[in-house]
Design a protein around this motif. Structure first.
Motif, PDB file in Angstrom:
ATOM      1  N   PHE A 167      53.088  28.986  14.422  1.00 19.33           N
ATOM      2  CA  PHE A 167      53.588  28.054  15.426  1.00 19.33           C
ATOM      3  C   PHE A 167      53.690  26.674  14.793  1.00 19.33           C
ATOM      4  O   PHE A 167      53.050  26.391  13.813  1.00 19.33           O
ATOM      5  CB  PHE A 167      52.612  27.987  16.605  1.00 19.33           C
ATOM      6  CG  PHE A 167      52.263  29.337  17.127  1.00 19.33           C
ATOM      7  CD1 PHE A 167      53.089  29.964  18.033  1.00 19.33           C
ATOM      8  CD2 PHE A 167      51.130  30.002  16.702  1.00 19.33           C
ATOM      9  CE1 PHE A 167      52.782  31.226  18.514  1.00 19.33           C
ATOM     10  CE2 PHE A 167      50.819  31.263  17.186  1.00 19.33           C
ATOM     11  CZ  PHE A 167      51.640  31.861  18.087  1.00 19.33           C
ATOM     12  N   PRO A 199      59.257  34.334  11.736  1.00 20.71           N
ATOM     13  CA  PRO A 199      58.853  35.095  12.921  1.00 20.71           C
ATOM     14  C   PRO A 199      57.419  35.579  12.883  1.00 20.71           C
ATOM     15  O   PRO A 199      57.046  36.436  13.638  1.00 20.71           O
ATOM     16  CB  PRO A 199      59.808  36.297  12.869  1.00 20.71           C
ATOM     17  CG  PRO A 199      60.067  36.503  11.421  1.00 20.71           C
ATOM     18  CD  PRO A 199      60.002  35.157  10.765  1.00 20.71           C
ATOM     19  N   TYR A 200      56.621  35.031  11.988  1.00 20.71           N
ATOM     20  CA  TYR A 200      55.312  35.651  11.838  1.00 20.71           C
ATOM     21  C   TYR A 200      54.222  35.092  12.728  1.00 20.71           C
ATOM     22  O   TYR A 200      53.088  35.479  12.607  1.00 20.71           O
ATOM     23  CB  TYR A 200      54.812  35.511  10.389  1.00 20.71           C
ATOM     24  CG  TYR A 200      55.642  36.288   9.430  1.00 20.71           C
ATOM     25  CD1 TYR A 200      55.927  37.615   9.644  1.00 20.71           C
ATOM     26  CD2 TYR A 200      56.140  35.679   8.290  1.00 20.71           C
ATOM     27  CE1 TYR A 200      56.684  38.317   8.753  1.00 20.71           C
ATOM     28  CE2 TYR A 200      56.884  36.387   7.400  1.00 20.71           C
ATOM     29  CZ  TYR A 200      57.155  37.700   7.623  1.00 20.71           C
ATOM     30  OH  TYR A 200      57.896  38.402   6.743  1.00 20.71           O
ATOM     31  N   GLN A 210      45.678  29.345   9.864  1.00 19.11           N
ATOM     32  CA  GLN A 210      44.697  29.896  10.775  1.00 19.11           C
ATOM     33  C   GLN A 210      43.339  29.405  10.316  1.00 19.11           C
ATOM     34  O   GLN A 210      42.983  29.550   9.152  1.00 19.11           O
ATOM     35  CB  GLN A 210      44.762  31.430  10.716  1.00 19.11           C
ATOM     36  CG  GLN A 210      46.023  31.996  11.305  1.00 19.11           C
ATOM     37  CD  GLN A 210      45.982  32.005  12.808  1.00 19.11           C
ATOM     38  OE1 GLN A 210      44.923  31.918  13.399  1.00 19.11           O
ATOM     39  NE2 GLN A 210      47.138  32.098  13.421  1.00 19.11           N
TER      40      GLN A 210
END
Lengths: 294, 353
Positions: free
Chosen positions: B299, B295-296, B305
């Motif tokens: 995606f 759930p962090y 990132q």
């Protein structure tokens, strides 16, 4: 021996057991008790709920004056991953120290536009927003000049221009820089923090007649039917939490109740969950324990 | 001539550091608590295997440990523990039969770990006894320093609701990303008070970079190929004391990352019982986690990132302030050639001076 851990049952600042919460909160909250209201205005200013109104379109002359009435989520114009999804929160700014023309400038748009005051004697209850080229308007109602801004959560600096002079409200949080310039600080939150003082007048009803001794249940207690579960308690305290939901305040009736979930699959495991209040925030703690073999 | 890192003005750095220090000293850990938060704790007598299943199913990387006999929180269980256990199993260091492993409790593991850590002390790694925690009214600066100095990722916020410390209340798991979120929120709309925010990250001395861009005497940037073995990845995570490794192809182009928290994906279908760490590749380990429900904000296809070296410090900080993002990988525009990594602790070490 006995109950597993004292922490669940015993402690927890047993705050007000039920608060007349005025029903369902509206879709948005006003930051009424953040100290924005001027000192002489009475406490019942918070939290004022505005009925949804048909916004009057602001007169825009080019430039990037942000639209004022944007109640649903206002997505940031940056890339998807850059800034978090920004929800605009309606915020009230009030000047009540007299003056004819009052305007406000702030760091919400990098001090690029000024919001003017328009004197409107007729529609006192409907603040509206008229933006001329450079000015943001505060509407006058009696002695007070007010403006409603919709801002994403954050901390902003702002100043008033009253009849051409720079002013600030010294009773509100402010900041002075090295040059001696003072600005007011505005902290916009996505939720309305609990105002613990406002429940001081609330008289808790007396506890119903029953026995409130602290002795452990004995066998004959277990022979009786357990008390009925309140209908509000079907909420899944122990379910997986969606991080986006972290601003939904729990109902007070669920606080300090211990939830238990046990024995899924073949695991001799039990989950205990409790939601309690700490100051103005709420925490749900879930503890996983092994079940002792009998 | 090489693109020399022109020093940005020392004054700008000092002003910014002073501002941040002032902010962190005047705000407390209470500000980190969300309005409605959830924390999961584990009893210290749970079998380790069940504990990792819970970490995996709940999607959390770390959980505080509760000792009901003592009525206290006594430590945390994290992904690093799982990695150490797997390595010890591989080295037959734990000397346990299958049945004993089923019942091996967290507390037994923690005791055994103390022995292990004594052996590892030669690397100069501090091992903590007891719980590192903070109180809700400790300043944010103290919490950040505690996290940095103890080299942990999270610090539980615990409120002692009585004078003798009994009935401790677990309130929150504080991490650097939560503190960074407070900083970003506070300074987002008055960025003139932090002049270094607009500087590109390649000009600021923070993070780990490939040799041609960074300090040649600094720490080397560790990277691995997808066909490297899982045991080499785990060794690197433990010994290099990093929390994540970029996985690159033969041209050093970024494919994915392997982080300490990815180890919990092995709990899926009890994969850890079947594998030998030398025989599983990083690629296979990553595939196990593919349809995991994290759930962090990871995606699909966006697990890492990334940003460019010309991106501003403010942009990097805003990205790192997202929960679950602990490091940003600097890549070359277009090619995804890995140039560096900036982690949360890098940013805080820089900001706190």
């Amino acid at each position: 021996m006995g109950n597993a851990s004292g922490k669940e049952g015993e402690n927890g600042p047993g705050g007000p057991s039920a608060r007349s919460d005025g029903g369902d909160p509206a879709n948005y909250h006003l930051v009424g008790d953040m100290g924005i209201s001027p000192p002489e205005s009475p406490r019942q200013l918070s939290p004022v709920m505005f009925a949804p109104q048909i916004p009057i379109a602001p007169l825009q002359r080019g430039a990037e004056v942000p639209p004022a009435f944007n109640y649903p989520r206002m997505n940031s114009s940056h890339g998807h991953l850059d800034a978090p999804l920004e929800k605009g929160i309606p915020t009230l700014i009030t000047w009540s120290d007299g003056g004819k023309d009052v305007a406000v400038e702030g760091s919400w748009d990098n001090w690029s536009s000024r919001v003017i005051c328009v004197v409107n004697n007729q529609k006192e209850d409907q603040p509206y927003f008229m933006s001329e080229f450079f000015r943001k308007v505060l509407q006058r109602s009696g002695k007070d000049h007010t403006i409603l801004l919709v801002l994403p959560s954050g901390v902003y600096q702002y100043k008033f221009i009253v009849d051409g002079e720079w002013k600030h409200i010294s009773d509100l949080p402010c900041l002075t820089d090295d040059m001696g310039q003072t600005v007011n600080l505005l902290d916009v939150n996505d939720y309305v923090p609990e105002n613990l003082e406002s429940v001081s007048e609330f008289e808790a009803p007396p506890s119903p007649d029953s026995s409130y001794g602290r002795s452990f249940p004995v066998d004959e207690d277990f022979a009786k039917e357990p008390p009925a579960l309140p209908p509000q308690s079907h909420v899944a305290v122990l379910g997986p939490q969606n991080n986006e939901d972290s601003s939904k305040k729990p109902q007070h009736v669920l606080l300090n109740h211990l939830f238990i979930e046990k024995g899924w699959a073949s695991q001799s495991l039990v989950a205990l969950g409790l939601t309690h209040r700490f100051q103005s925030k709420y925490v749900t703690v879930v503890l996983y324990k092994p079940m002792r073999k009998q | 001539m090489q693109d020399a890192t022109h020093r940005i003005s020392e004054t700008d750095i000092q002003i910014s550091r002073h501002c941040i220090s002032l902010f962190l000293s005047t705000h407390s850990a209470y500000d980190l608590l969300p309005e409605l938060g959830k924390v999961i704790a584990l009893d210290v007598n749970l079998p380790v295997k069940q504990a990792f299943h819970i970490l995996y199913e709940q999607g959390i990387p770390v959980a505080p440990l509760w000792d009901s006999d003592r009525g206290q929180f006594v430590g945390v269980l994290s992904a690093l523990d799982f990695i150490l256990i797997l390595r010890e199993l591989g080295n037959h260091g734990l000397n346990l039969t299958e049945e004993e492993l089923e019942k091996h409790t967290i507390s037994a593991w923690k005791e055994g770990k103390q022995q292990l850590c004594k052996q590892m002390d030669a690397h100069g790694r501090p091992f903590q006894r007891g719980l590192i925690h903070a109180c809700p009214y400790d300043s944010l600066k103290d919490v950040a320093l505690k996290i940095l100095q103890n080299e942990v990722a999270t610090v539980p916020i615990i409120h002692a609701s009585s004078h003798d410390g009994s009935f401790p209340q677990l309130l929150h798991l504080a991490s650097l990303s939560g503190i960074l979120k407070c900083i970003c929120r506070h300074f987002r709309h008055s960025s003139s008070s932090l002049p270094i925010l607009q500087q590109p990250v390649c000009k600021i001395r923070l993070g780990t970079w490939v040799p041609k861009l960074g300090d040649p005497n600094g720490r080397p940037l560790a990277m691995l190929r997808p066909n490297a073995s899982l045991s080499s990845a785990l060794s690197l995570l433990v010994e290099a004391r990093v929390s994540s490794i970029p996985i690159v192809d033969d041209n050093d182009l970024l494919l994915d990352t392997y982080s300490r928290s990815d180890i919990t994906a092995l709990a899926k279908n009890r994969a850890y019982a079947l594998i030998h760490l030398d025989e599983m590749s990083i690629h296979q380990a990553l595939q196990l986690g593919q349809d995991a429900n994290f759930p962090y904000g990871f995606f699909n296809g966006h697990r890492c990132q990334m940003c460019l070296r010309s991106d501003s410090l403010q942009k990097v900080m805003e990205r790192l302030a997202n929960p679950g993002v602990r490091r940003i990988i600097i890549v070359e525009a277009g090619s995804k050639h890995v140039e560096g990594i900036i982690s949360l602790s890098d940013v805080f070490r820089f900001l706190l001076g």
